[in-house]
Design an enzyme around this catalytic site. Structure first.
Site, PDB file in Angstrom:
ATOM      1  N   SER A   5     -10.320   0.216   7.241  1.00  0.00           N
ATOM      2  CA  SER A   5      -9.726   0.271   5.907  1.00  0.00           C
ATOM      3  C   SER A   5      -9.066  -0.977   5.363  1.00  0.00           C
ATOM      4  CB  SER A   5      -8.725   1.429   5.842  1.00  0.00           C
ATOM      5  OG  SER A   5      -9.428   2.645   5.970  1.00  0.00           O
ATOM      6  N   LYS A  36       0.856  -1.198   0.000  1.00  0.00           N
ATOM      7  CA  LYS A  36       0.000   0.000   0.000  1.00  0.00           C
ATOM      8  C   LYS A  36       0.890   1.247   0.000  1.00  0.00           C
ATOM      9  CE  LYS A  36      -3.921   2.069   2.526  1.00  0.00           C
ATOM     10  NZ  LYS A  36      -4.875   1.921   3.639  1.00  0.00           N
ATOM     11  N   SER A  69      -9.816   2.443   3.015  1.00  0.00           N
ATOM     12  CA  SER A  69      -8.906   3.149   2.141  1.00  0.00           C
ATOM     13  C   SER A  69      -7.960   2.211   1.376  1.00  0.00           C
ATOM     14  CB  SER A  69      -8.070   4.157   2.920  1.00  0.00           C
ATOM     15  OG  SER A  69      -7.298   3.515   3.888  1.00  0.00           O
TER      16      SER A  69
END
Lengths: 475, 480, 95
Positions: B174, B75, B150
């Site tokens: 998330s 990420k 997210s």
């Protein structure tokens, strides 16, 4: 219309740790710009603070030295504001629960009296970097070497009522932090910074609005700045105006204070506990260890000098005001030298020579051991006090050890009674009229005879013996 | 097909020389190239090839670490040295990180192969991956729908099998919510289990990294590599890391599962509820006991979270000022202009909203009513779980009130926030939570949430794994 | 608690964010909606609950006082927007 002055001091004392309070970068002074600012200090995305244990210990040393309450659970909080030398956009400090709480310290006033000044709190925080405005025309240059250096912010109660008291307090704290070895006290390098909160009021009124004075880097300027500010405030109030709560910078060149723009513009710091740090817990064992490791503090030392060594309070105050001086002095008396004599020499000849040559006692060309020997030679009658002063001068200039100089210069005191007696007999027989005058009651003439003896012995006769023998022979 | 192998299988495959890391890596890089989900912000192909070659040489010597040669997607919130790290934001579009996050370092030290940095909601703020400077990510099950956020890029990458696993972060859901919406397994461990050093901070007391994989077994393998104490992170727990793969197959007989009654009220989509209840029935069939519990303060999680998180982030994001790195506006006239324009031009709308909320809530006069009050509510929420865990071993429920929704369909920030209702409490209490594929509603994946007590990752993984032994949802794929 | 446009401007400046006048209306509305959510907190009776700053019962670990960081200023300056003479540069600040 008598005005009272109310002063509180905020002192930022840089702690002499090797590394920063929240990172492992070096705190050494004088490095090339930005070479001692690591990722954590620069506030890169994702970096995190880890607390330096030495900074905690140093804060505790201070707290114990001023008999303060120690908050066994203290919290780091973020003080949020924007400034280019504050990389994260917040300063990690302590707000509601500082590590050190209420304490006290006593200061000596000019009239010899003591006054107790309260310490509200002392807390740990990180220093910001430096902004340099005159390197470029259109830019301000930022050096972040200093960012993250540990500071102990010491806040006093508004207990001081004159600039002189404020200076006395500042000096006391200055000496103390060096005594307990947490700060090098170097005001020129910025390791010890004093801000003063000053207000005035008429006797009986509640506290007036205060102004904060910053940018003061010497005790002399501290006194000047405060006095200027008191005058300024009184002028305003006497003309019916009111004092604005603001920060003012002291300008030592123009000898004035002026209002600081923008940085302090209505700042809402939005303090909240720093979520990257956890509560600092201080154990009883740690406190005990630190207490044991503290040196004898100035106040205790002063008492001991008065009680055990028989020194006057005044002398004791001077000898204990700086740790290096106290250490120097104690080395001498621990070897067995007479306390009063040693005190006189340290505060007299040595002090004068150090001041004249702008030398710190740590760099004195005459070590405490050597001074001890000199003093011993007086006590054991090898030389007189007067001759010792000459020897001192020669030692200072590097002409060898005490004994070497005495030998080379032939300065040994004459103590041989028979030799002295025969010299004195000679002088008496050559000065019969003075002898008669003396015996007739002109006792002042003793000085004449002593002078003659000294002349005859090139000053080397032991004054006490001379006096004794003269008195015997002239009676 | 290599991409249909689990990590456990790929590890075996590499060991047995069925294929090389280079082949595996190239396979994934090709798939990434052909993917139009916008799951990646940066694809580090050259570096990946080099890492794969290095891994192969280590594998050949026979002294490889357990994950050597396994590719992964990282990420873009984790700092990677020498590689762009954007946090999904224009503010860091030009930021080449000068250092590695501890997590990046840990994965590198096993000679894994990083395929690239995944797309995400800007600074981890969002539940749909529509708040990225780099454009929205599409859900591989239906490209008109959101993947969740997210960690939307990471979820989409794993679900569409263009990466065997991906790292994610979870502050309010998330990892779990995109895992649920994309039909994969996501784990947010106990707060403090994985180092936060180098993980760009959103809300420091809530953020936690975690693995996003297809199976619970894979999750355990990856957690072994990610977990551990880090001296650079003061909030890192000094608790030993067990082998999370050891007890995956323990029987669930007698396991006490709590269903919070507050999680099954109106607002929960019927289709989602059905999937969750079916999963619960499957657990009952395995010998677990289902007990109703109550988490009375869970409804307050939304206001509490949407104060605590913005407060912390408003401060965490103050460092983005155009001075030392990142976006700087053109020709700043003075200092304030530098700050105002760099920050306003660099940050997206949602980020600016949360910064403003945080700044307001912390400002003079409001601290007690907002921040302090929220932290008290946090304590209550935490206590609710403590009480529940006296009765049960694991709490279960839905992850999200609905399955994936249409891109662009939720414009109102508050509506978006309300959908976090089931996941927020877990972060506020610092507990570990998982989302595992449990079925479909209208052809869209639905996840089952598992919540455990502090440090119960082993039990959670075991509970998840056993479900995956008797169901097939985790094997469903939107692609060939 | 409702914010008016001036308050919104104030908060924006506090956070060094600028809101264009054209966006001010919408921003104010959005923020007020979110605040409406937050204001629900006011109705909760938290009794004598202590504020929880961290989910784990841990205290701050202490680090040994050692210099562990090298000088990486060259790399750091490479990624800085504007530097000169080893310093980070910003438009002149008047104190």
């Amino acid at each position: 219309m008598t005005w009272e002055t109310v002063i509180g001091l905020e002192i930022h004392s840089q702690l002499k740790t090797k590394s920063k309070i929240f990172s492992g970068a070096s705190t050494a002074f004088g490095a090339k710009a930005n070479t001692q600012a690591c990722a954590v200090d620069l506030g890169y995305p994702g970096v995190l603070p880890v607390l330096n244990q030495e900074a905690v210990k140093m804060a505790l040393r201070f707290g114990l030295s001023v008999n303060a309450t120690i908050n066994k659970h203290s919290i780091f909080a973020r003080k949020n504001y924007f400034y280019p030398d504050l990389p994260k956009g917040y300063q990690i400090s302590q707000f509601e629960i500082p590590i050190v709480g209420n304490g006290v310290i006593d200061i000596s006033l000019e009239n010899g009296e003591n006054k107790i000044v309260g310490i509200t709190r002392a807390h740990l925080e990180e220093d910001a970097g430096k902004s340099i405005h005159d390197m470029y025309d259109e830019y301000t240059a930022i050096d972040l070497n200093r960012a993250g250096t540990p500071l102990l912010e010491i806040v006093s109660e508004p207990d001081m009522s004159s600039a002189k008291e404020a200076v006395a307090y500042a000096k006391k704290i200055h000496a103390l932090v060096q005594y307990i070895d947490i700060c090098d006290g170097n005001m020129q390098e910025g390791s010890f910074r004093c801000d003063a909160n000053v207000s005035v009021r008429k006797h009986g009124d509640k506290l007036g609005t205060r102004a904060e004075l910053k940018n003061i880097n010497s005790f002399k300027f501290l006194e000047k700045a405060i006095n200027l500010e008191v005058e300024r405030q009184i002028d305003i109030l006497e003309e019916g105006g009111s004092v604005v709560q603001e920060t003012r910078l002291y300008d030592s060149i123009k000898n004035e204070t002026r209002s600081m723009r923008s940085k302090e513009e209505a700042n809402d710091y939005r303090y909240f506990p720093d979520p990257d740090l956890l509560p600092v817990v201080v154990s009883d064992e740690l406190l005990l260890d630190i207490k044991k490791s503290l040196p004898e503090l100035p106040t205790e030392k002063k008492l001991r000098f008065v009680d055990k060594l028989g020194l006057s309070a005044y002398d004791a105050e001077i000898l204990t005001s700086q740790k290096e001086v106290a250490d120097y002095f104690e080395t001498i008396i621990n070897k067995g030298a007479d306390a009063k004599l040693s005190a006189n020499w340290v505060m007299g000849e040595l002090s004068a020579a150090l001041n004249k040559n702008q030398v710190e006692i740590n760099n004195s060309p005459i070590s405490s051991n050597e001074l001890f020997v000199l003093i011993s030679r007086i006590t054991d009658n090898t030389i007189s006090g007067k001759i010792a002063k000459d020897v001192f001068k020669l030692m200072w200039e590097g002409n060898g050890s005490v004994d070497e100089i005495i030998e080379k210069q032939g300065l040994k005191q004459m103590t041989d009674s028979s030799a002295l007696e025969s010299i004195i007999d000679d002088i008496i027989s050559n000065n019969l009229s003075q002898v008669k005058q003396f015996k007739d009651g002109n006792s002042k003439l003793l000085g004449f005879f002593v002078g003659q003896v000294m002349k005859a012995t090139q000053g080397k006769a032991n004054p006490k013996q001379v006096n004794q023998i003269l008195n015997e022979k002239l009676s | 097909m290599m991409h249909n192998l689990t990590i456990a299988e790929q590890i075996k495959g590499l060991k047995n020389r069925d294929f090389s890391s280079l082949e595996l890596t190239q396979h994934y890089l090709n798939r990434i190239d052909n993917s139009n989900l916008n799951a990646f912000i940066s694809v580090t192909s050259d570096q990946a090839i080099n890492q794969a070659k290095m891994a192969d040489s280590i594998l050949a010597k026979g002294n490889a670490a357990s994950l050597t040669g396994i590719p992964y997607a990282h990420k873009d919130i984790f700092c990677t040295k020498g590689i762009k790290t954007s946090a999904g934001s224009k503010m860091l579009d030009s930021f080449i990180s000068p250092y590695d996050a501890t997590l990046s370092d840990k994965l590198n030290s096993q000679n894994m192969v990083m395929l690239g940095k995944t797309n995400m909601d800007e600074f981890a703020m969002g539940s749909s991956n529509e708040n990225s400077y780099y454009g929205p990510v599409k859900n591989p099950w239906d490209t008109k729908k959101v993947p969740g956020g997210s960690s939307g890029g990471s979820a989409a990458a794993v679900a569409s099998r263009i990466s065997p696993f991906a790292t994610g972060t979870d502050t309010g859901g998330s990892i779990r919510q995109p895992a649920s919406l994309c039909g994969i397994t996501g784990l947010k461990p106990t707060y403090g289990r994985i180092s936060r050093y180098g993980m760009i901070a959103y809300a420091s007391s809530l953020d936690q990294a975690g693995p996003m994989t297809r199976t619970a077994e894979d999750s355990a393998i990856i957690l072994n590599a990610m977990a551990g104490f880090d001296s650079k992170d003061s909030t890192s727990a000094n608790i030993s890391v067990p082998d999370y793969t050891q007890n995956l197959s323990k029987s669930l007989k007698g396991l006490k599962i709590g269903l919070p009654k507050e999680y099954f009220s109106e607002g929960l989509d019927k289709g989602v509820e059905k999937v969750v209840m079916n999963a619960i029935n499957d657990y009952e069939a395995m010998g677990a006991k289902i007990i109703e519990v109550s988490l009375p303060n869970s409804i307050h999680a939304i206001p509490a979270y949407y104060i605590v998180a913005p407060c912390e982030c408003s401060s965490n994001l103050s460092r983005f000022d155009g001075v030392r790195y990142g976006y700087r506006c053109g020709d700043p006239k003075d200092l304030n202009d530098l700050y105002l324009r760099s920050r306003s031009e660099g940050f997206g709308d949602e980020v600016k909203r949360r910064i403003m909320i945080g700044a307001y809530a912390l400002s003079a006069g409001y601290y007690d009513a907002y921040y302090l009050k929220a932290q008290k509510v946090r304590q209550l929420i935490s206590e609710d779980f403590k009480v529940a865990f006296k009765e049960v071993d694991v709490v279960m429920g839905p992850v999200s009130p609905t399955a994936a929704f249409d891109l662009g369909s939720v414009k109102d920030p508050v509506s978006m926030y309300l959908a976090d209702i089931y996941t927020l409490s877990v972060n506020l209490a610092g507990l570990p939570g998982m989302s595992i594929p449990a079925g479909f509603s209208d052809n869209l994946p639905v996840g089952l949430q598992l919540i455990g007590n502090h440090w119960s990752e082993e039990l959670l993984l075991n509970t998840a794994h056993q479900f995956q032994m008797v169901t097939d949802w985790h094997n469903a794929s939107p692609v060939e | 608690m409702s914010l008016d446009k001036n308050k919104v401007k104030e908060i924006a400046f506090l956070a060094r964010l600028s809101i264009q006048d054209s966006e001010l209306e919408q921003s104010t509305q959005e923020l007020n909606n979110i605040l409406g959510l937050m204001d629900q907190l006011g109705e909760i009776d938290t009794g004598d609950a202590e504020p929880m700053a961290h989910p784990l019962e841990m205290s701050q670990r202490l680090r040994e006082d050692q210099v562990t960081e090298d000088d990486l200023s060259e790399e750091f300056h490479e990624i800085a927007p504007k530097t000169g003479n080893n310093h980070f540069l910003v438009p002149t600040v008047i104190e």
